[in-house]
Design a protein around this motif. Structure first.
Motif, PDB file in Angstrom:
ATOM      1  N   ARG A  48      29.390 -30.916  44.936  1.00 57.87           N
ATOM      2  CA  ARG A  48      29.713 -29.850  45.890  1.00 57.87           C
ATOM      3  C   ARG A  48      28.774 -28.653  45.790  1.00 57.87           C
ATOM      4  O   ARG A  48      28.323 -28.143  46.814  1.00 57.87           O
ATOM      5  CB  ARG A  48      31.160 -29.382  45.683  1.00 57.87           C
ATOM      6  N   SER A  54      29.705 -32.300  40.263  1.00 57.67           N
ATOM      7  CA  SER A  54      30.715 -31.898  41.243  1.00 57.67           C
ATOM      8  C   SER A  54      30.505 -32.543  42.604  1.00 57.67           C
ATOM      9  O   SER A  54      31.456 -32.802  43.342  1.00 57.67           O
ATOM     10  CB  SER A  54      30.726 -30.379  41.409  1.00 57.67           C
ATOM     11  N   CYS A 112      35.020 -31.146  40.736  1.00 54.67           N
ATOM     12  CA  CYS A 112      34.627 -29.754  40.486  1.00 54.67           C
ATOM     13  C   CYS A 112      35.216 -29.276  39.164  1.00 54.67           C
ATOM     14  O   CYS A 112      34.538 -28.598  38.379  1.00 54.67           O
ATOM     15  CB  CYS A 112      35.089 -28.859  41.633  1.00 54.67           C
ATOM     16  N   ASP A 137      39.878 -30.302  43.760  1.00 48.82           N
ATOM     17  CA  ASP A 137      38.803 -31.289  43.619  1.00 48.82           C
ATOM     18  C   ASP A 137      38.583 -31.618  42.148  1.00 48.82           C
ATOM     19  O   ASP A 137      37.994 -30.815  41.413  1.00 48.82           O
ATOM     20  CB  ASP A 137      37.510 -30.746  44.247  1.00 48.82           C
TER      21      ASP A 137
END
Length: 397
Positions: free
Chosen positions: A283, A281, A300, A297
């Motif tokens: 993230r 991801s 993700c 996103d």
């Protein structure tokens, strides 16, 4: 949680690289209570703002020395426990130890010789093993009179048949101890105790438990015993995890080292700390956070899709080993609390006749399958600390 002080306690330490969880269990009760009398955790060890949090509501920012923050965190915990207990004696300290090697199928009384042996397993569990041993060493130095017991995550999987333990390497590797060990054993041992109480004969049949947290694995059980599991020689194997890769083509590692020039340390950092949900991801390692932003996103969304796909694939493999499935159980942080992740996993298992009661799933109820489901699907909180306390009490009795 009882307010009355017990006559004696078993203390449990669960040590990770940046956190230490602790729990005190009433060791004088006729039967060891499953819930701790008191406990807490120190989080953020090595960070700018480590915190001590306890079950009675204390939440305090700590100042830990830069040289030995882990030692300082252990000292904070000892002081907090001593203040809470007063004159109540600690009968023993039980430690969750991730790796016990090929020979330790039962808890072990800790002394200098045991500590030296367990250090040899650090390369097999570098995220956890060193820190449990550090806590043991400190206590051996400061309280040599206090019994300590190592409780192994690998022990529950000593029932694996040889064919499940073996790696397809030269036979000499087996003789040197290279084999599938399996992990999360304290969690799975708890499930082997509590599931028959809740689900009766179903739990003694073809049962599959999904321990889904920052570390994740599956365990196939028959008769409450481990017969197959997804983690193997190390805690890197099997499912995709928060920051760990899970099962990976070894050719990819050769490529990273031979072609891209990464050294062993760099590859280790990538596999343990920079892969999994976080790595894909870019993230977060937390499914809850990724679910909130997956619509905006694509990385993700891809991370979550891969996480679920790997779980579904491995469940399918273990169902084949079991010859069918009677009970699927979700446990640990993600398994107990992330209804959307459970829903996506079960949707991928529709070919087995699984169906959810979406309302029960949203409420994290004990049984989340629909009445028409061919397999019961359950949610059962884990309780590793109680298992460790129980093992220590049994060993010392």
């Amino acid at each position: 949680m009882s307010l009355a002080a017990p006559q004696a306690v078993i203390a449990v330490l669960n040590c990770g690289s940046s956190s230490i969880k602790f729990a005190l269990f009433d060791a004088a009760a006729a039967e060891l209570p499953r819930q701790p009398w008191w406990g807490g955790k120190v989080e953020g060890i090595g960070s700018a703002r480590p915190r001590l949090q306890t079950a009675d509501g204390l939440d305090r920012v700590l100042t830990l020395g830069e040289a030995q923050p882990y030692h300082d965190a252990l000292a904070v915990i000892r002081e907090a426990i001593a203040a809470r207990l007063g004159a109540v004696p600690v009968r023993a300290v039980a430690h969750r130890v991730v790796h016990g090697g090929a020979h330790h199928a039962a808890p072990l009384r800790v002394d200098a010789a045991a500590l030296a042996e367990l250090r040899g397993f650090i390369p097999l569990a570098p995220l956890h093993q060193p820190f449990a041993l550090e806590a043991m060493e400190v206590l051996l130095q400061q309280r040599p009179d206090l019994p300590q017991v190592a409780c192994f995550d690998t022990a529950f999987h000593h029932t694996l048949p040889q064919v499940e333990q073996m790696l397809p390497l030269p036979w000499s590797a087996w003789e040197r101890g290279l084999r599938r060990y399996g992990f999360h054993g304290l969690s799975y041992e708890y499930q082997s105790i509590v599931l028959p109480e809740r689900h009766g004969e179903l739990a003694r049949g073809r049962c599959l438990v999904a321990h889904l947290g920052s570390g994740a694995s599956l365990c196939a059980m028959q008769g409450g015993r481990s017969v197959a599991t997804t983690m193997g020689f190390s805690a890197l194997d099997g499912l995709m995890m928060g920051t760990r890769c899970g099962a990976l083509d070894p050719g990819a590692l050769l490529y990273l080292m031979e072609i891209e020039g990464l050294d062993v340390h760099e590859v280790g950092q990538m596999l343990y700390h920079q892969s999994g949900l976080l790595g894909v991801s870019g993230r977060s390692a937390e499914p809850r956070e990724l679910l909130a932003i997956e619509a905006e996103d694509p990385r993700c969304a891809a991370a979550l899709a891969l996480f679920v796909r790997r779980i579904v694939r491995e469940i399918g493999a273990l169902v084949a080993v079991l010859g069918g499935l009677d009970l699927l159980v979700f446990t640990a942080g993600i398994g107990e609390h992330q209804a959307e992740v459970r829903s996506r996993i079960v949707a991928g298992l529709g070919f087995l006749g699984l169906a959810l009661d979406e309302g029960a799933n949203a409420r994290n109820e004990a049984v989340i399958s629909a009445p028409a489901s061919a397999v019961r699907v359950a949610v059962e909180p884990t309780n590793e600390e109680w298992v460790a306390a129980r093992q220590a009490l049994q060993l010392l009795s």
